[in-house]
Design an enzyme around this catalytic site. Structure first.
Site: not given
Length: 1006
Positions: A621, A811
């Site tokens: 990521d 997020e």
């Protein structure tokens, strides 16, 4: 005395900056400098359209603090502009000139300069000019940067020729891509990310005198010219001027083939000469230089032939163009050979540096220069959320990515890039694309075909813009709706998540990967491995996040049953890549404590690759290896040895490339591990057909945002609507009714699309094309009155519809406790109270997770969980007006209070507002018959189960569910809710008889 010493010191240090010189270095005949900002108070802190200095940032924590501070060492006057910053996304400040006044003319000056108080933090600061357009916020942006690698005051001089057109963002999509300088609207500075620091600035002014060598530029139509061996390359050389004026003095360009890996006389015919553009030549005039290559019989790798340009009277190109003789005659280039043989051949030829490059992924906007693609043999680029070309059109995307692919052709083996984006609910970075409901809404449909079709449309639209790789789907099993990524999950039940993995086939096609070469398929990514949906509230240590990127604490049995289960299915479906989670995994009882997933070799190597048999590649990521404890070399070593194959290092690609190579050379990462990683990456590139067709196939671009694709999204939006309450049959609405519509989310395409739409965090307002819920209702119904805040008179209406809920986030920014909660805003609450107090009402909740309705539930006649339906509000209107029935079911348990969280199907204690699987219908008739009907359905369910008939089993359990729901009504108790929720889990796992038995228990508990 002190100030004089500082000036001398600045002069001595000028050689340390690529473009910076101190004031005394300017020409003796230069005009006096023109002040822009002295920061003595003449320019206020004010927002447009007034003249002023203002701050901005990606979230509330990112704008810097600013003040005009008195300092004894101020280079000019008594005050300086100073401030502090601690930026996680992006942030900075701007000085805009007043919109009501004429723009400023800077065309007589050489450049702009200012004093900067260096902190020696090694960070890059971007400096931006605003040129042309209607005003400072509708101008064209031109940018450059400097690195803060000194201490104390220094005067930086930036010639206007150092500024380049900004390609990642333009307020109005760009104007003419010419730095005219005659209509200037101000400047802006973007401060460094990831460092807590302060800054000071003083004395912004224009300096020097413009001349032709600064206004005229010589450019080539490309930097790289690939050509088949034996053919000729045509290099077009163009003269262009700022403002597009004809040149007033001659410009000469001497050219010569020199250097490179090609051999003069053997691989190409050398050329040498000179071109002249006479005075008066129009801007844009071109000449062509032809370079002929020579054919031989041997197979060989690509060879470069640089064309050296020496320019007089104008600014030379930033780099010399180079002709590249294509690689040819080598086994890896033979498309008829099996992929495995092609990979082995290519791998055997590669150097360590080339292999390290394949394992490196950079953010496209972070490239220091496009030439770095070849210089570092980069294997991949990505666009982070909101990282888009200008203008943000399909054509611009394809052109941008083709430009990057062209650069990869200048490498020895011409290994194409694999470009990736987060297309998590449609091609969501692209304006005008079809935006699907977020995964939580797809989960609510309970329809695997909807998931498949959504993936299919997304793949077609993404690939049509030249992108072969999608960082989706998220296979997280969300267990706590306080998580800011809840809407990225299909639901709280691993069985539900698995059932929606048909999306992988929609994206990739056949599990074998045979369809990946098609122009409507993309490589998919299963993320975030593993257990990112199980993080414990309060465990995050990332900034102000409360749960995202935190720690998941589970027993090994819970890990296997809940979080790992969806990944085996993804591997079986042939998913091409897997992305680990930012979070940490703490398996209770193993005494190891929390382990960052990017460092968890036991899970990545041991479980994913070895036990599950995953043969794709693992991609990290965004900057995730930086969170592994230890120094950078340790981060690289640990993550690669744990099984990561490609590392997303958006800004640190140079450092990563060197560090990885050094670690291998030192023996801390084995050559075998590197070869495994690169083989996995190359395998997917060959499967995608990138070696044969590296450039965009835009033949499908006309379907982007088409009526056909939007019809798929409309169907998905309709099926995702979950009817939680419908007292008195308020829904469906009748076209004859006069409907009063209110609420913050009724007419906002940005809010109903949610985060990850056009930008990372998404935003409110008309950010892309589509239909709002209000617009859909107006098309579906007859008389609709809209008042966002419900301030308009309510008299004379038959029914009210109040559309409320969340504004976009993504997020950890969306974590509850990080500036967010699960209750309606005061404005939404007031709108519900007013409308529902005046008439029968339906409340639609547009959100990425359940919202706490609380004491308002009794005043609401009909309640709908609309989730984040995407761009097709028509789909919501379809069920509101009965064009199709409500059929959606809760993919998450709907809690009564935050104190109940986390609450999930299967919990020992389970007393929600609405249970998992709940979803009323507006079918004309609901099955009746009570216990006798349930007994008959139980028998039929057992027969269907024994026969393995999924279609019959689902239909039987659905009939039983609808019958039980009708009796439960709004008197849901713990005794009835638990077996009801359990039944839906049993249905998804094919245990139809047990599901009916649980529903019967719920019926008897009412």
């Amino acid at each position: 005395m002190r100030r004089t010493a500082l000036l001398v010191s600045a002069t001595l240090l000028t050689g340390l900056l690529p473009f910076a010189v101190a004031g005394p270095a300017s020409g003796a005949d230069d005009p006096a400098p023109v002040p822009v900002d002295n920061f003595e108070g003449e320019i206020p802190f004010a927002n447009p359209p007034a003249e002023g200095i203002f701050t901005w940032g990606s979230d509330t924590d990112d704008p810097p603090t600013l003040e005009l501070a008195a300092r004894d060492d101020a280079p000019q006057g008594e005050k300086v502009l100073s401030g502090t910053y601690d930026i996680s996304g992006y942030g900075g400040f701007t000085h805009d000139f007043a919109f009501a006044e004429p723009a400023h003319d800077w065309s007589a000056s050489k450049g702009i300069r200012f004093w900067w108080d260096g902190r020696n933090n090694g960070k890059k600061v971007n400096f931006e000019l605003k040129d042309g357009g209607a005003n400072g916020e509708a101008s064209e942006l031109w940018t450059t940067s400097f690195t803060d690698d000194w201490t104390g005051w220094k005067q930086l001089e930036i010639p206007f020729t150092d500024f380049t057109y900004r390609t990642d963002y333009q307020p109005v999509g760009g104007i003419d891509q010419v730095l005219g300088l005659t209509e200037m609207w101000g400047y802006a500075l973007t401060l460094p990310v990831g460092v807590q620091d302060q800054f000071a600035m003083d004395g912004v002014e224009l300096y020097g005198k413009a001349d032709q060598s600064l206004r005229a530029n010589v450019v080539t139509d490309a930097a790289v010219y690939p050509v088949e061996e034996g053919r000729s390359a045509a290099v077009k050389i163009t003269v262009a001027t700022t403002g597009s004026a004809p040149i007033d003095e001659p410009v000469t360009v001497a050219y010569e083939t020199a250097g490179g890996t090609g051999e003069s006389g053997k691989d190409y015919t050398p050329v040498k000469g000179e071109l002249t553009f006479p005075a008066g030549t129009a801007s844009g005039a071109s000449r062509t230089v032809t370079v002929a290559t020579l054919r031989d019989k041997a197979g060989e790798n690509a060879e470069t032939v640089p064309l050296k340009l020496t320019v007089t009277g104008a600014k030379a190109p930033a780099e010399n163009p180079q002709v590249v003789i294509d690689a040819h005659g080598l086994p890896y280039l033979d498309a008829k050979l099996p992929v495995k043989k092609r990979v082995a051949d290519l791998l055997s030829r590669m150097s360590l540096a080339e292999k390290a490059g394949q394992m490196t992924q950079a953010e496209r906007g972070a490239l220091t220069t496009p030439g770095d693609i070849a210089a570092y043999d980069l294997g991949s680029l990505l666009s982070g959320g909101g990282s888009t070309p200008t203008p943000n059109t399909p054509e611009a995307w394809a052109k941008m990515i083709d430009g990057f692919q062209l650069r990869a052709q200048a490498t020895r083996f011409q290994i194409p890039l694999i470009y990736g984006v987060d297309a998590v609910h449609g091609h969501n970075n692209l304006v005008g694309a079809t935006i699907m409901p977020h995964n939580i809404g797809i989960g609510a449909t309970r329809d695997p075909q909807v998931a498949y079709e959504a993936g299919k449309v997304t793949a077609a639209e993404v690939r049509a813009t030249g992108i072969p790789w999608d960082f989706a789907p998220c296979l997280c099993v969300t267990r706590d709706e306080r998580w800011g990524r809840t809407y990225e999950s299909f639901g709280e039940d691993p069985a539900l998540v698995e059932s929606m993995e048909t999306v992988i086939q929609g994206l990739q096609g056949a599990p074998s990967g045979k369809d990946l070469k098609r122009n409507d398929k993309v490589l998919a990514t299963a993320k975030h491995f593993v257990a990112d949906g199980g993080t414990e509230y309060g465990s995050s240590t990332t900034g102000t996040y409360t749960i995202d990127q935190g720690i998941t604490k589970v027993t090994r049995q819970e890990l296997e049953a809940v979080h790992l289960a969806p990944y085996q299915d993804a591997v079986d479906r042939g998913v091409g890549t897997v992305m680990p989670s930012y979070s940490s995994l703490d398996i209770l009882g193993d005494s190891e404590g929390p382990v960052k997933m990017h460092a968890d070799a036991a899970m990545i190597n041991g479980v994913l690759k070895d036990r599950m048999g995953f043969d794709g590649f693992v991609i990290s990521d965004w900057q995730a290896i930086d969170q592994i404890p230890g120094d950078y070399a340790s981060d690289v070593r640990t993550s690669v040895n744990a099984g990561l194959d490609m590392i997303m290092v958006p800004y640190a690609y140079k450092e990563f490339h060197k560090t990885l190579s050094d670690e291998v050379t030192a023996g801390r990462i084995s050559g075998k591990r590197i070869d495994d990683a690169v083989s996995r990456i190359l395998t997917q590139k060959f499967k995608l057909g990138l070696f044969e067709k590296p450039y965009a196939d835009t033949s499908g671009a006309s379907a982007i945002g088409s009526a056909k694709h939007r019809a798929v999204a409309r169907e998905a939006a309709a099926e995702s609507q979950v009817l939680l309450k419908n007292a008195g049959g308020v829904l469906p609405l009748k076209k004859s009714q006069k409907v009063y519509v209110a609420g913050s989310n009724a007419d906002d395409i940005g809010n109903q699309a949610g985060g990850w739409t056009i930008t990372w965090q998404g935003s409110s307002g008309k950010i892309t094309d589509g239909t709002t819920i209000l617009e859909g209702m107006r098309k579906a119904g007859s008389a609709v009155t809209y008042s966002k805040d419900a301030s308009a008179p309510t008299d004379g209406h038959d029914v009210g519809v109040v559309v409320v809920g969340e504004t976009p986030y993504a997020e950890g920014i969306g974590d509850v406790g990080n500036g967010n909660d699960l209750v309606f805003s005061a404005a939404d609450r007031a709108a519900v109270d007013k409308v529902c107090g005046a008439m029968k009402c339906a409340v639609l909740i547009v959100s990425g997770r359940p919202q706490l309705v609380g004491d308002q539930l009794g005043d609401i006649d009909a309640l709908v969980a609309s989730w984040l339906p995407g761009t097709e509000g028509d789909g919501v209107a379809d069920v509101l007006y009965g064009k199709r029935a409500f059929t959606g079911q809760l993919p998450l348990t709907w809690p009564k209070s935050e104190a109940q969280l986390p609450i999930n199907v299967g919990d020992a204690s389970y007393d929600p507002q609405f249970p998992y699987g709940w979803g009323l219908t507006t079918l004309t008739s609901v099955p009746g018959g009570g216990t006798s009907a349930l007994k008959a359905l139980a028998v039929a369910a057992a027969v269907a189960e024994k026969a393995g008939s999924e279609t019959a089993g689902r239909a039987i359990v659905t009939k039983a569910r609808l019958l039980v729901q009708q009796k439960m009504g709004q008197t849901i108790t713990a005794a009835s809710a638990k077996p009801f929720a359990d039944a839906d889990h049993l249905l998804l796992t094919g245990r139809y008889a047990q599901a009916v038995a649980k529903l019967t228990a719920a019926y008897r508990a009412v």
